[in-house]
Design a protein around this motif. Structure first.
Motif, PDB file in Angstrom:
ATOM      1  N   ALA A 141      65.165 -20.251 -28.142  1.00  0.00           N
ATOM      2  CA  ALA A 141      66.521 -19.768 -27.852  1.00  0.00           C
ATOM      3  C   ALA A 141      66.866 -18.578 -28.744  1.00  0.00           C
ATOM      4  N   ARG A 142      66.410 -18.604 -30.003  1.00  0.00           N
ATOM      5  CA  ARG A 142      66.688 -17.497 -30.925  1.00  0.00           C
ATOM      6  C   ARG A 142      65.937 -16.237 -30.503  1.00  0.00           C
ATOM      7  N   GLU A 143      64.714 -16.396 -30.049  1.00  0.00           N
ATOM      8  CA  GLU A 143      63.951 -15.239 -29.585  1.00  0.00           C
ATOM      9  C   GLU A 143      64.597 -14.626 -28.348  1.00  0.00           C
ATOM     10  N   ILE A 144      65.066 -15.470 -27.445  1.00  0.00           N
ATOM     11  CA  ILE A 144      65.769 -14.971 -26.252  1.00  0.00           C
ATOM     12  C   ILE A 144      67.028 -14.214 -26.663  1.00  0.00           C
ATOM     13  N   HIS A 149      69.853  -8.904 -27.402  1.00  0.00           N
ATOM     14  CA  HIS A 149      70.471  -7.849 -28.227  1.00  0.00           C
ATOM     15  C   HIS A 149      69.661  -6.553 -28.157  1.00  0.00           C
ATOM     16  N   ILE A 150      68.324  -6.662 -28.168  1.00  0.00           N
ATOM     17  CA  ILE A 150      67.478  -5.470 -28.076  1.00  0.00           C
ATOM     18  C   ILE A 150      67.741  -4.743 -26.764  1.00  0.00           C
ATOM     19  N   CYS A 151      67.824  -5.496 -25.676  1.00  0.00           N
ATOM     20  CA  CYS A 151      68.068  -4.894 -24.356  1.00  0.00           C
ATOM     21  C   CYS A 151      69.440  -4.235 -24.272  1.00  0.00           C
ATOM     22  N   ARG A 152      70.366  -4.683 -25.111  1.00  0.00           N
ATOM     23  CA  ARG A 152      71.697  -4.064 -25.162  1.00  0.00           C
ATOM     24  C   ARG A 152      71.710  -2.809 -26.032  1.00  0.00           C
ATOM     25  N   GLY A 153      70.551  -2.523 -26.689  1.00  0.00           N
ATOM     26  CA  GLY A 153      70.444  -1.308 -27.485  1.00  0.00           C
ATOM     27  C   GLY A 153      70.838  -1.453 -28.940  1.00  0.00           C
ATOM     28  N   LEU A 154      70.997  -2.687 -29.417  1.00  0.00           N
ATOM     29  CA  LEU A 154      71.387  -2.889 -30.812  1.00  0.00           C
ATOM     30  C   LEU A 154      70.217  -2.601 -31.755  1.00  0.00           C
ATOM     31  N   SER A 156      68.164  -3.179 -35.490  1.00  0.00           N
ATOM     32  CA  SER A 156      67.821  -4.399 -36.238  1.00  0.00           C
ATOM     33  C   SER A 156      68.975  -4.831 -37.131  1.00  0.00           C
ATOM     34  N   LYS A 157      69.649  -3.878 -37.756  1.00  0.00           N
ATOM     35  CA  LYS A 157      70.789  -4.221 -38.625  1.00  0.00           C
ATOM     36  C   LYS A 157      71.927  -4.833 -37.814  1.00  0.00           C
ATOM     37  N   GLU A 158      72.215  -4.245 -36.655  1.00  0.00           N
ATOM     38  CA  GLU A 158      73.287  -4.774 -35.802  1.00  0.00           C
ATOM     39  C   GLU A 158      72.934  -6.169 -35.283  1.00  0.00           C
ATOM     40  N   ILE A 159      71.658  -6.382 -34.958  1.00  0.00           N
ATOM     41  CA  ILE A 159      71.220  -7.714 -34.517  1.00  0.00           C
ATOM     42  C   ILE A 159      71.357  -8.709 -35.657  1.00  0.00           C
ATOM     43  N   ALA A 160      70.951  -8.293 -36.855  1.00  0.00           N
ATOM     44  CA  ALA A 160      71.060  -9.166 -38.034  1.00  0.00           C
ATOM     45  C   ALA A 160      72.512  -9.576 -38.268  1.00  0.00           C
ATOM     46  N   ASP A 161      73.424  -8.617 -38.157  1.00  0.00           N
ATOM     47  CA  ASP A 161      74.853  -8.909 -38.345  1.00  0.00           C
ATOM     48  C   ASP A 161      75.366  -9.850 -37.256  1.00  0.00           C
ATOM     49  N   ALA A 162      74.968  -9.584 -36.013  1.00  0.00           N
ATOM     50  CA  ALA A 162      75.450 -10.399 -34.888  1.00  0.00           C
ATOM     51  C   ALA A 162      74.958 -11.843 -34.980  1.00  0.00           C
ATOM     52  N   MET A 163      73.737 -12.024 -35.521  1.00  0.00           N
ATOM     53  CA  MET A 163      73.134 -13.363 -35.565  1.00  0.00           C
ATOM     54  C   MET A 163      73.240 -14.017 -36.941  1.00  0.00           C
ATOM     55  N   SER A 164      73.840 -13.282 -37.901  1.00  0.00           N
ATOM     56  CA  SER A 164      73.985 -13.788 -39.282  1.00  0.00           C
ATOM     57  C   SER A 164      72.627 -14.157 -39.893  1.00  0.00           C
ATOM     58  N   ILE A 165      71.658 -13.251 -39.712  1.00  0.00           N
ATOM     59  CA  ILE A 165      70.343 -13.416 -40.321  1.00  0.00           C
ATOM     60  C   ILE A 165      69.976 -12.099 -41.004  1.00  0.00           C
ATOM     61  N   ILE A 167      67.714  -8.646 -41.949  1.00  0.00           N
ATOM     62  CA  ILE A 167      66.974  -7.644 -41.171  1.00  0.00           C
ATOM     63  C   ILE A 167      65.491  -8.009 -41.140  1.00  0.00           C
ATOM     64  N   ASN A 168      64.967  -8.533 -42.258  1.00  0.00           N
ATOM     65  CA  ASN A 168      63.558  -8.944 -42.290  1.00  0.00           C
ATOM     66  C   ASN A 168      63.264 -10.007 -41.238  1.00  0.00           C
ATOM     67  N   THR A 169      64.204 -10.943 -41.068  1.00  0.00           N
ATOM     68  CA  THR A 169      64.026 -11.994 -40.062  1.00  0.00           C
ATOM     69  C   THR A 169      64.040 -11.396 -38.658  1.00  0.00           C
ATOM     70  N   VAL A 170      64.938 -10.442 -38.429  1.00  0.00           N
ATOM     71  CA  VAL A 170      64.986  -9.767 -37.124  1.00  0.00           C
ATOM     72  C   VAL A 170      63.658  -9.065 -36.856  1.00  0.00           C
ATOM     73  N   ASN A 171      63.141  -8.370 -37.863  1.00  0.00           N
ATOM     74  CA  ASN A 171      61.877  -7.652 -37.682  1.00  0.00           C
ATOM     75  C   ASN A 171      60.711  -8.611 -37.455  1.00  0.00           C
ATOM     76  N   THR A 172      60.768  -9.787 -38.076  1.00  0.00           N
ATOM     77  CA  THR A 172      59.752 -10.817 -37.818  1.00  0.00           C
ATOM     78  C   THR A 172      59.826 -11.268 -36.373  1.00  0.00           C
TER      79      THR A 172
END
Length: 197
Positions: A141-144, A149-154, A156-165, A167-172
């Motif tokens: 579910a987290r990968e989905i 978020h990627i498809c929306r153009g966010l 890595s930093k914006e994804i990290a903020d949106a998911m409260s994780i 940036i390293n975790t987003v990049n992983t």
């Protein structure tokens, strides 16, 4: 004595597809209703939901998760043209009751509906395979959520903020997704998942 009439809800944003499904499944045994993805259909308790993965306002994966979060006992059949290995693995992991490809004969859909209504599961040949080497391409579910978020153009930093994780975790997540989906870069990942996630 007449058999019990089974209620079927079709979730699809194309009325002509829904009408075709109604005509295909038309019988005294079924009562069929079409709703759009944004309709308040999740309060319904039909015998079966038939869901397309590619929907305009959201995705079939989101609808499935919302339905099953309300009641894990709801029976769900996915009817879609998308059958990449990662989709097949993810659908099997969600705990749905069946999946049929739109490229298969209509009789396959009828058999699937009848089997699921009778309490069985039915994955047509297009969805019954296992990935080469036995490696799972199932998305969590987290990968989905990250792909969404990627498809929306966010970024890595914006994804990290949106998911409260972090940036390293987003990049992983990004690296893992490229491997699972067999894509070389983010552009390919978006091309493969846009509209489905």
């Amino acid at each position: 004595m007449n058999p019990t009439i089974s209620q079927i809800v079709i979730i699809d944003d194309h009325p002509i597809v829904a009408q075709g499904l109604k005509e295909t499944l038309d019988s005294d045994r079924f009562s069929i209703r079409h709703v759009t993805p944004d309709a308040d259909c999740l309060t319904d308790t039909p015998s079966l939901f038939i869901i397309e993965l590619e929907l305009g306002t959201c995705t079939g994966f989101e609808i499935i998760e919302r339905i099953l979060s309300l009641s894990p006992h709801h029976r769900i059949l996915v009817y879609t043209m998308h059958k990449k290995p990662w989709i097949i693995d993810t659908l099997h992991g969600l705990g749905i009751d069946g999946a049929v490809s739109k490229s298969e004969p209509l009789d396959t859909l009828r058999r699937a509906v009848a089997a699921i209504i009778d309490g069985d599961t039915y994955f047509s040949p297009a969805f019954s395979g296992t990935p080469a080497g036995g490696s799972s391409k199932k998305l969590s579910a987290r990968e989905i959520e990250v792909i969404h978020h990627i498809c929306r153009g966010l970024t890595s930093k914006e994804i990290a903020d949106a998911m409260s994780i972090s940036i390293n975790t987003v990049n992983t997540y990004r690296r893992r997704l490229l491997t699972k989906l067999g894509t070389a870069n983010t552009a390919e990942l978006i091309c493969q998942t846009k509209g489905v996630i």
